[in-house]
Design a protein around this motif. Sequence first.
Motif, PDB file in Angstrom:
ATOM      1  N   PHE A 154     -37.531   3.548   6.532  1.00  0.00           N
ATOM      2  CA  PHE A 154     -38.196   2.292   6.184  1.00  0.00           C
ATOM      3  C   PHE A 154     -39.669   2.355   6.590  1.00  0.00           C
ATOM      4  O   PHE A 154     -40.570   2.068   5.796  1.00  0.00           O
ATOM      5  N   SER A 189     -34.441 -13.084   8.414  1.00  0.00           N
ATOM      6  CA  SER A 189     -34.270 -11.861   7.616  1.00  0.00           C
ATOM      7  C   SER A 189     -34.883 -12.019   6.228  1.00  0.00           C
ATOM      8  O   SER A 189     -34.961 -11.048   5.475  1.00  0.00           O
ATOM      9  N   GLU A 239     -28.147  -8.026  11.342  1.00  0.00           N
ATOM     10  CA  GLU A 239     -27.837  -6.925  12.243  1.00  0.00           C
ATOM     11  C   GLU A 239     -27.263  -7.513  13.531  1.00  0.00           C
ATOM     12  O   GLU A 239     -27.375  -8.713  13.802  1.00  0.00           O
ATOM     13  N   SER A 266     -32.486   5.952  16.966  1.00  0.00           N
ATOM     14  CA  SER A 266     -32.666   4.806  16.079  1.00  0.00           C
ATOM     15  C   SER A 266     -32.067   5.118  14.709  1.00  0.00           C
ATOM     16  O   SER A 266     -32.005   6.277  14.293  1.00  0.00           O
ATOM     17  N   GLY A 286     -37.044   0.033  15.727  1.00  0.00           N
ATOM     18  CA  GLY A 286     -36.485  -0.763  14.644  1.00  0.00           C
ATOM     19  C   GLY A 286     -37.489  -1.639  13.939  1.00  0.00           C
ATOM     20  O   GLY A 286     -38.482  -1.173  13.383  1.00  0.00           O
ATOM     21  N   ASN A 287     -37.235  -2.960  13.996  1.00  0.00           N
ATOM     22  CA  ASN A 287     -37.972  -3.928  13.187  1.00  0.00           C
ATOM     23  C   ASN A 287     -39.476  -3.907  13.405  1.00  0.00           C
ATOM     24  O   ASN A 287     -40.255  -4.002  12.455  1.00  0.00           O
ATOM     25  N   VAL A 298     -33.811   3.009   9.224  1.00  0.00           N
ATOM     26  CA  VAL A 298     -34.950   2.256   9.739  1.00  0.00           C
ATOM     27  C   VAL A 298     -36.164   3.173   9.870  1.00  0.00           C
ATOM     28  O   VAL A 298     -37.300   2.768   9.587  1.00  0.00           O
ATOM     29  N   SER A 310     -32.823 -10.584  11.815  1.00  0.00           N
ATOM     30  CA  SER A 310     -33.019  -9.363  11.036  1.00  0.00           C
ATOM     31  C   SER A 310     -31.815  -9.022  10.172  1.00  0.00           C
ATOM     32  O   SER A 310     -30.665  -9.241  10.557  1.00  0.00           O
ATOM     33  N   SER A 354     -37.404  -9.165   8.741  1.00  0.00           N
ATOM     34  CA  SER A 354     -37.268  -9.575  10.145  1.00  0.00           C
ATOM     35  C   SER A 354     -38.398 -10.498  10.559  1.00  0.00           C
ATOM     36  O   SER A 354     -39.441 -10.602   9.887  1.00  0.00           O
ATOM     37  N   LYS A 397     -30.180  -3.041   8.747  1.00  0.00           N
ATOM     38  CA  LYS A 397     -30.815  -2.257   9.812  1.00  0.00           C
ATOM     39  C   LYS A 397     -29.870  -1.917  10.952  1.00  0.00           C
ATOM     40  O   LYS A 397     -30.286  -1.320  11.946  1.00  0.00           O
TER      41      LYS A 397
END
Length: 411
Positions: free
Chosen positions: A176, A111, A352, A169, A144-145, A173, A379, A117, A383
């Motif tokens: 982001f 993270s 997360e 989701s 996500g990531n 995020v 991560s 992440s 998130k």
Amino acid sequence: MCSFSPSGASVRETGASLATHQRSLGDPSLTYPLSPPLTRGCPRTSTDDLAYPLEVGYDHERLDPRLFEQEPGPDIARWAPLLPPLHAPTLGEGGTPLLDLGDGLHLKDESRNPTWSHKDRLNRVTVSAALAEGAPGVVVASSGNHGASAAAYAARAGLRAVVLTSAGSPPAVQDFARAYGATVLSVPVEERWPLLREIVDRLGYHPVSNQTVTHTGHPYGPEGYKTIAYELFLQLGRVPAAVFSPTGYAELLYGVWKGFTELRLLGLTRDVPRMFACEPAAGGPHARALAAGAPAAIVELGPTQAYGIAGPVGGHRGVRAVRDSGGEAVLVTDDEMRAAQRRLARLGVWQELSGAAGLAGYRKLARAFDGPVVCVATSSGFKDVGVGTRSYPARAGLTARDVAALLEQDA
């Protein structure tokens, strides 16, 4: 000679990439030119029901032996000879801390990467491929990531990014990824991958996520994760006995495993760790494939909050890493991941839910190992599903006695 990353950390230049070709994991005797990346799996071993990924091969005999004399730090270009060509600028990925949790257990905290992440290691490599291929941008299917990281590295490289996500989701995020200028589209799950392929074929965007029936992803992507193995080797002063990794498509798991096998190939160690794929019990395609002796599997996915690693589709990489290392697939429930998440938070590390799966798997297995064990934490807890949605109204008239009672309650 040294170059410098944006963080100011010195990076030793130990030569250009020694990558020479792509090799099929369906049949290692089959090789292909290094470029273009075969992002739809091996064309000669894949079928309509099973897709085999490719990996990158290197001319290891030309490696400068000083490569592993350096200290681990940010910017994975320090490992350039053992990576595909890096054309994208760094954001300072890599060099993440290894935390000693006691009793031989360690936590690799991914993270701490630029977009919080592990995906930053992958996207430095895949966005570099997009630049090399002259693509106008990258496209990724992610909730996500992966999407946020791809958007950030594309922005840093001056490329456009399209992120195909799901309506479920976390809004934070999605924001982001949008912050980096990406075009973020919420698309029904069954439409995401057909649309991704259409964007690749018609708009010329470079795909940095999967396009095949069983997971193959980008052949260069897991190469970025090898750098975790290199760092662990230097941080521990040896190879760990076991690595527990949160596992969705298993690119991370395979990349770390491949990094350790390269260290053995180079004569730097005789040992390699056992790899443990920690999957949500709601799915577990790699556990299914390993139990059945199959190269990959697709399962029905039940409900889980671990959206970062939840998926019905597995791939051959994870099966290879677990099988060849003598490891196991460990199925963990949401409650087991939450318990691990709380444990890490009490130690000062907020992950997360998906990111805590490695520790959850280690705790569930409850097995002793002859040497240090590493759990990869992937991560930031920022998130997670539901973060930032609760409100905490002011409480008037509190006294020190009230606070003391609350402290006792939370102890």
